[in-house]
Design a protein around this motif. Structure first.
Motif: not given
Length: 309
Positions: A179, A182, A219-220, A223
């Motif tokens: 996290q 990210l 999630r990448i 970001a």
């Protein structure tokens, strides 16, 4: 006759200061090992060894040439090339302009950089020479140089191979959690730095499940990264022994399957690698990111007359 000095090579050649081994580098631009899996053929590494202690780091064997081991010594006995900036400037005067990787022998923004501050000079030298370069790091210290990196036209590749914290604690014990990395991607993008993610190393049978890959790529993308470069774990000599020793303790039932999957050079079976990178490529396109290696900007080298040297 004096007794033979049986200390490791690095202890005979370096100055030990504040827990780091200071050396004077003979050369800064070095060939990237073929097993590295990244796009660049040449690299600049101001540090050897890495406090992130990633079990699958492919640079571990370099410590053997210094008389140290590729395991615990690589994690704790960091070598600093104290003359990195001046040596690099001299070599760039003869460089033809081919793209460089920065931080292959050890994270260039690990804790040692907070003490030695070599990266501002390295970034300035590369920018002045108009050499395309990619900085590979997991460290938040890179934000210190965000403005400088943006002016130099650098690409920064943040390594995020998985988002499962249980895996991260086991195989990357000294690195930031997923996290935080990210968030680092988001901060670099906001600062105007060209930022991509090196999805490496994907760990066979541990972080390569379809749901794990999808969660990581999703999630990448959230970001703000523009591209993802996937690399399946490499196990060259040095790294292989250290990683498999851990695997034998943590997941003994997987050791035989790893030995079948990897060749003597430490490369995974081609069919397996193609399947994993293909899956990641498809996921990237779904989430609007470009998969694969970086596309460096086309720039004329500052010294074009030396391009054939």
């Amino acid at each position: 006759m004096d007794a033979a000095d049986d200390r490791p090579v690095i202890e005979r050649r370096a100055v030990l200061r504040d827990g780091f081994y200071e050396t004077q580098a003979r050369t800064m631009i070095e060939r990237v090992p073929q097993t590295a899996g990244i796009a660049q053929r040449w690299a600049v590494s101001p540090y050897r060894g890495c406090a992130h202690a990633c079990r699958g780091c492919g640079a571990r064997a370099g410590h053997r040439r210094l008389g140290l081991d590729a395991g615990r010594d690589f994690d704790t006995r960091i070598v600093v090339k104290a003359n990195a900036v001046s040596r690099l400037r001299a070599e760039l005067g003869r460089w033809g302009g081919e793209a460089l990787a920065v931080g292959v022998g050890g994270d260039c923004y690990q804790q040692a950089e907070a003490t030695y501050r070599l990266m501002p000079g390295i970034v300035e030298a590369l920018g002045a020479a108009a050499v395309p370069f990619t900085v590979y790091t997991k460290s938040p210290l890179v934000l210190r140089d965000a403005a400088l990196l943006a002016r130099a036209g650098a690409q920064v590749a943040i390594s995020i191979a998985f988002v499962d914290e249980r895996i991260r604690r086991a195989v990357e014990p000294g690195a930031l959690g997923a996290q935080a990395r990210l968030e680092l991607v988001s901060a670099l993008v906001e600062a105007g730095v060209s930022c991509r993610v090196l999805m490496a190393p994907v760990l066979p049978l541990l972080s390569d499940g379809a749901d794990q890959l999808a969660a990581t790529v999703r999630r990448i993308a959230a970001a703000g990264a523009g591209a993802v470069e996937p690399v399946v774990l490499r196990l060259p000599p040095g790294t292989r022994q250290w990683y498999l020793a851990w695997l034998g303790e943590a997941h003994p039932h997987l050791v035989e399957r790893y030995e079948e999957l990897y060749d003597r050079a430490g490369l995974p079976a081609a069919g397996y690698e193609e399947r994993i990178t293909g899956q990641i490529g498809q996921l990237c396109r779904v989430y609007g990111m470009r998969p694969g290696p970086p596309e460096p900007p086309e720039r004329e080298p500052r010294f074009p007359q030396l391009a054939l040297v």
